[in-house]
Design a protein around this motif. Structure first.
Motif, PDB file in Angstrom:
ATOM      1  N   ALA A   1       0.948  -1.095   0.288  1.00 39.91           N
ATOM      2  CA  ALA A   1      -0.170   0.143   0.245  1.00 39.91           C
ATOM      3  C   ALA A   1       0.824   1.266  -0.044  1.00 39.91           C
ATOM      4  O   ALA A   1       1.949   1.156   0.663  1.00 39.91           O
ATOM      5  N   PRO A   2       0.531   2.091  -0.682  1.00 42.00           N
ATOM      6  CA  PRO A   2       1.275   3.442  -0.748  1.00 42.00           C
ATOM      7  C   PRO A   2       1.513   4.004   0.654  1.00 42.00           C
ATOM      8  O   PRO A   2       0.295   4.064   1.389  1.00 42.00           O
ATOM      9  N   GLY A   3       2.582   4.391   1.096  1.00 41.62           N
ATOM     10  CA  GLY A   3       2.871   5.015   2.409  1.00 41.62           C
ATOM     11  C   GLY A   3       3.299   3.653   3.417  1.00 41.62           C
ATOM     12  O   GLY A   3       3.934   4.156   4.436  1.00 41.62           O
ATOM     13  N   SER A   4       3.150   2.640   3.018  1.00 40.05           N
ATOM     14  CA  SER A   4       3.555   1.651   3.975  1.00 40.05           C
ATOM     15  C   SER A   4       4.990   1.123   3.955  1.00 40.05           C
ATOM     16  O   SER A   4       5.532   0.440   4.826  1.00 40.05           O
ATOM     17  N   VAL A   5       5.618   1.585   2.917  1.00 37.76           N
ATOM     18  CA  VAL A   5       7.147   1.142   2.911  1.00 37.76           C
ATOM     19  C   VAL A   5       7.586   2.482   2.096  1.00 37.76           C
ATOM     20  O   VAL A   5       7.318   3.076   1.287  1.00 37.76           O
ATOM     21  N   ARG A   6       8.878   2.866   2.841  1.00 36.95           N
ATOM     22  CA  ARG A   6       9.765   4.007   2.240  1.00 36.95           C
ATOM     23  C   ARG A   6      10.803   3.510   1.581  1.00 36.95           C
ATOM     24  O   ARG A   6      11.703   2.540   1.967  1.00 36.95           O
ATOM     25  N   ALA A   7      10.735   3.514   0.008  1.00 34.50           N
ATOM     26  CA  ALA A   7      11.763   3.049  -0.688  1.00 34.50           C
ATOM     27  C   ALA A   7      13.037   3.946  -1.062  1.00 34.50           C
ATOM     28  O   ALA A   7      12.812   5.130  -1.388  1.00 34.50           O
ATOM     29  N   VAL A   8      14.067   3.514  -0.809  1.00 33.51           N
ATOM     30  CA  VAL A   8      15.386   4.502  -0.763  1.00 33.51           C
ATOM     31  C   VAL A   8      16.410   3.756  -1.479  1.00 33.51           C
ATOM     32  O   VAL A   8      16.720   2.388  -1.370  1.00 33.51           O
ATOM     33  N   PHE A   9      16.775   4.394  -2.658  1.00 31.51           N
ATOM     34  CA  PHE A   9      17.489   3.968  -3.695  1.00 31.51           C
ATOM     35  C   PHE A   9      19.011   4.308  -3.246  1.00 31.51           C
ATOM     36  O   PHE A   9      19.018   5.704  -3.479  1.00 31.51           O
ATOM     37  N   ASP A  10      19.800   3.551  -3.508  1.00 33.86           N
ATOM     38  CA  ASP A  10      21.331   4.021  -3.698  1.00 33.86           C
ATOM     39  C   ASP A  10      21.571   4.903  -5.201  1.00 33.86           C
ATOM     40  O   ASP A  10      21.094   4.473  -6.118  1.00 33.86           O
ATOM     41  N   ARG A  11      21.769   6.239  -4.929  1.00 37.38           N
ATOM     42  CA  ARG A  11      21.860   7.034  -6.131  1.00 37.38           C
ATOM     43  C   ARG A  11      22.736   6.490  -7.064  1.00 37.38           C
ATOM     44  O   ARG A  11      22.414   6.569  -8.358  1.00 37.38           O
ATOM     45  N   HIS A  12      24.046   5.900  -6.752  1.00 41.07           N
ATOM     46  CA  HIS A  12      24.932   5.421  -7.762  1.00 41.07           C
ATOM     47  C   HIS A  12      24.403   4.417  -8.584  1.00 41.07           C
ATOM     48  O   HIS A  12      24.406   4.248  -9.891  1.00 41.07           O
ATOM     49  N   LEU A  13      23.401   3.370  -7.941  1.00 43.31           N
ATOM     50  CA  LEU A  13      22.591   2.370  -8.706  1.00 43.31           C
ATOM     51  C   LEU A  13      21.872   3.114  -9.796  1.00 43.31           C
ATOM     52  O   LEU A  13      21.882   2.416 -11.055  1.00 43.31           O
ATOM     53  N   VAL A  14      20.835   4.127  -9.310  1.00 43.91           N
ATOM     54  CA  VAL A  14      19.932   4.456 -10.499  1.00 43.91           C
ATOM     55  C   VAL A  14      20.635   5.605 -11.372  1.00 43.91           C
ATOM     56  O   VAL A  14      20.006   5.660 -12.512  1.00 43.91           O
ATOM     57  N   GLN A  15      21.656   6.108 -10.987  1.00 45.75           N
ATOM     58  CA  GLN A  15      22.271   7.231 -11.980  1.00 45.75           C
ATOM     59  C   GLN A  15      23.541   6.634 -12.705  1.00 45.75           C
ATOM     60  O   GLN A  15      23.554   7.215 -13.914  1.00 45.75           O
ATOM     61  N   ASP A  16      24.072   5.638 -12.616  1.00 43.47           N
ATOM     62  CA  ASP A  16      25.365   5.205 -13.032  1.00 43.47           C
ATOM     63  C   ASP A  16      25.228   3.958 -14.079  1.00 43.47           C
ATOM     64  O   ASP A  16      26.092   3.573 -14.813  1.00 43.47           O
ATOM     65  N   PHE A  17      24.100   3.332 -14.223  1.00 45.01           N
ATOM     66  CA  PHE A  17      23.823   2.235 -14.929  1.00 45.01           C
ATOM     67  C   PHE A  17      22.734   2.336 -15.802  1.00 45.01           C
ATOM     68  O   PHE A  17      21.559   2.968 -15.711  1.00 45.01           O
ATOM     69  N   GLU A  18      22.909   1.967 -17.375  1.00 45.40           N
ATOM     70  CA  GLU A  18      21.853   1.958 -18.168  1.00 45.40           C
ATOM     71  C   GLU A  18      20.801   1.086 -17.898  1.00 45.40           C
ATOM     72  O   GLU A  18      19.497   1.252 -18.004  1.00 45.40           O
ATOM     73  N   TRP A  19      21.234  -0.168 -17.318  1.00 49.34           N
ATOM     74  CA  TRP A  19      19.912  -1.109 -16.840  1.00 49.34           C
ATOM     75  C   TRP A  19      20.417  -1.435 -15.376  1.00 49.34           C
ATOM     76  O   TRP A  19      21.760  -1.469 -14.929  1.00 49.34           O
ATOM     77  N   VAL A  20      19.396  -1.874 -14.769  1.00 49.04           N
ATOM     78  CA  VAL A  20      19.480  -2.376 -13.449  1.00 49.04           C
ATOM     79  C   VAL A  20      18.720  -3.635 -13.505  1.00 49.04           C
ATOM     80  O   VAL A  20      17.711  -3.944 -14.132  1.00 49.04           O
ATOM     81  N   ASN A  21      19.096  -4.569 -12.552  1.00 46.44           N
ATOM     82  CA  ASN A  21      18.528  -5.992 -12.347  1.00 46.44           C
ATOM     83  C   ASN A  21      17.938  -6.137 -11.100  1.00 46.44           C
ATOM     84  O   ASN A  21      18.637  -6.132 -10.075  1.00 46.44           O
ATOM     85  N   PHE A  22      16.808  -6.858 -11.308  1.00 46.44           N
ATOM     86  CA  PHE A  22      15.963  -7.242  -9.997  1.00 46.44           C
ATOM     87  C   PHE A  22      15.155  -8.299 -10.053  1.00 46.44           C
ATOM     88  O   PHE A  22      14.637  -8.544 -11.443  1.00 46.44           O
ATOM     89  N   HIS A  23      14.906  -9.284  -8.972  1.00 45.34           N
ATOM     90  CA  HIS A  23      13.984 -10.285  -9.208  1.00 45.34           C
ATOM     91  C   HIS A  23      12.490  -9.793  -9.392  1.00 45.34           C
ATOM     92  O   HIS A  23      12.232  -8.600  -8.788  1.00 45.34           O
TER      93      HIS A  23
END
Length: 172
Positions: free
Chosen positions: A112-134
């Motif tokens: 549900a929106p607001g139930s989890v605060r999603a925090v991303f490593d800036r390096h991961l989302v700014q330095d890669f063209e593609w990111v991989n997740f399950h």
């Protein structure tokens, strides 16, 4: 019922989000997943499902570059949360709809929106063209462009935060 991997991928398709998914033997750790690297170019992560230890508040989903060394409590303090513990398996299933070993930002499709605060490593989302997740299962890995992942999560009502995690020796 939580979303299925097939349902998640269909949602991405319906939004016109380019992605590539590889099926593989289940992997439970970053070290196990490193054996898959030749088939999965791009950025890779470790994902921590945390909860505030005493104060009420949303769970934290910390999405960190896989080789980032960080103290979990130093990260929590940097985010304004005094102390955290790892969420239990039951809390993980109830909140993100995934089992331990499959923690992923795609699990926010079940939160549900607001139930989890999603925090991303800036390096991961700014330095890669593609990111991989399950894609909700640790027997598959989905590559997605970071901007598309963030757009998808915003569309679900989650506002990802980009942070520079404090360095630390505690969590390899």
């Amino acid at each position: 019922m939580p979303e299925t991997p097939q349902g998640l991928l269909a949602r991405l398709d319906a939004l016109g989000i380019e992605h590539r998914t590889v099926t593989h033997a289940p992997v439970f750790t970053v070290e196990e997943s490193k054996a898959l690297r030749p088939d999965l170019p791009g950025g890779h992560s470790k994902n921590l499902f945390l909860k505030p230890q005493k104060a009420p508040g949303p769970f934290l989903l910390a999405v960190l570059e896989e080789d980032r060394r960080v103290s979990v409590n130093a990260l929590a303090r940097a985010l304004g949360v005094p102390r955290v513990t790892f969420g239990s398996a039951g809390e993980l299933v109830a909140t993100l709809g995934v089992e331990p070993g499959s923690v992923t930002p795609f699990g926010l499709v079940n939160a549900a929106p607001g139930s989890v605060r999603a925090v991303f490593d800036r390096h991961l989302v700014q330095d890669f063209e593609w990111v991989n997740f399950h894609p909700l299962t640790n027997a598959m890995t989905t590559a997605i462009r970071p901007k598309d992942l963030l757009r998808f999560l915003r569309g679900l009502g989650h506002e990802p935060e980009l942070v520079d995690p404090p360095a630390g020796p505690a969590l390899p």
